[in-house]
Design a protein around this motif. Sequence first.
Motif, mmCIF file in Angstrom:
data_model
loop_
_atom_site.group_PDB
_atom_site.id
_atom_site.type_symbol
_atom_site.label_atom_id
_atom_site.label_comp_id
_atom_site.label_asym_id
_atom_site.label_seq_id
_atom_site.Cartn_x
_atom_site.Cartn_y
_atom_site.Cartn_z
ATOM 1 N N ASP A 1 4.243 2.925 11.937
ATOM 2 C CA ASP A 1 3.319 2.783 13.063
ATOM 3 C C ASP A 1 2.211 1.774 12.753
ATOM 4 O O ASP A 1 1.306 1.584 13.572
ATOM 5 N N GLY A 2 2.268 1.166 11.579
ATOM 6 C CA GLY A 2 1.262 0.178 11.210
ATOM 7 C C GLY A 2 0.011 0.751 10.587
ATOM 8 O O GLY A 2 -0.965 0.026 10.379
ATOM 9 N N VAL A 3 0.013 2.039 10.254
ATOM 10 C CA VAL A 3 -1.154 2.673 9.631
ATOM 11 C C VAL A 3 -1.098 2.444 8.121
ATOM 12 O O VAL A 3 -0.088 2.784 7.482
ATOM 13 N N PRO A 4 -2.125 1.886 7.507
ATOM 14 C CA PRO A 4 -2.100 1.629 6.061
ATOM 15 C C PRO A 4 -1.916 2.912 5.245
ATOM 16 O O PRO A 4 -2.562 3.929 5.528
ATOM 17 N N VAL A 5 -1.031 2.836 4.241
ATOM 18 C CA VAL A 5 -0.791 4.000 3.377
ATOM 19 C C VAL A 5 -1.083 3.697 1.909
ATOM 20 O O VAL A 5 -1.271 4.620 1.113
ATOM 21 N N GLN A 6 -1.126 2.398 1.543
ATOM 22 C CA GLN A 6 -1.359 2.044 0.143
ATOM 23 C C GLN A 6 -1.869 0.610 0.043
ATOM 24 O O GLN A 6 -1.326 -0.299 0.665
ATOM 25 N N TYR A 7 -2.923 0.438 -0.742
ATOM 26 C CA TYR A 7 -3.357 -0.899 -1.140
ATOM 27 C C TYR A 7 -3.264 -0.945 -2.649
ATOM 28 O O TYR A 7 -3.747 -0.036 -3.345
#
Length: 245
Positions: free
Chosen positions: A223-229
Amino acid sequence: MAGQRQVQRQNGVALWRQIADRVRTSIDNGEYDHSGMIPPELVLAEQFGVNRHTVRSALAALGQEGIVRAVQGRGTLIERRQRLNFPISKRTRFTAGIGGQGRELQGLLLSFDTEPASETIATHLCLATGTPVIKLEALRKVDGVPVSRSTSWFPGDRFAGIADAYRRSESITKAFAELGLADYIRTSTEISATHAEPSEITDLELSPGAIVLVTKALNTDLDGVPVQYAITRFPADRVHFTIEN
């Protein structure tokens, strides 16, 4: 190959390891391709200004990596010249990317903590500054040789158990799956190169002056939600990247 002679004593890195790194780099650069063999121990000992026992230890380490092989009556044969290839694509996965290039893959959890997101981390993860995030430090090895050192940040409320999941599975992908995230995609990757810092020299078992490739990567759910940087450092003499569409 004059640069090979510049091994540094009393710098915290064993001489045999420095020599192994330099020989590995020479193999990658094709400096021995005309013969397919490593120079004799006596020649290397003179080049590096060490005794033959130190050279022998370096070649033994390269043998354990599968890069060279001692052949009775001939010398030391080069078995593998190429660096590991790590593809970067829409679905970048360490285990799948390294694949059959190594016999044994390890993911070691070095440390983890929950901390308030800095402005930079909050921006990447689309969170408010100060929101709790999980910081995870990990080391990846292939056949016992360190090939990456990563620092990752995850939204704390969504991935509260990711450190334990990673410790069990030795895989971010499997840890995500255990926590309910079945799939994710790479939305951006920045690549740069720099000299290794002291902590990286230690963790990645490098010699002083070694170059590391640095990736700054963002993964999101579908869905385009950030999960990891993640910021990851790879030894430049052991890994190269292939950018895939």
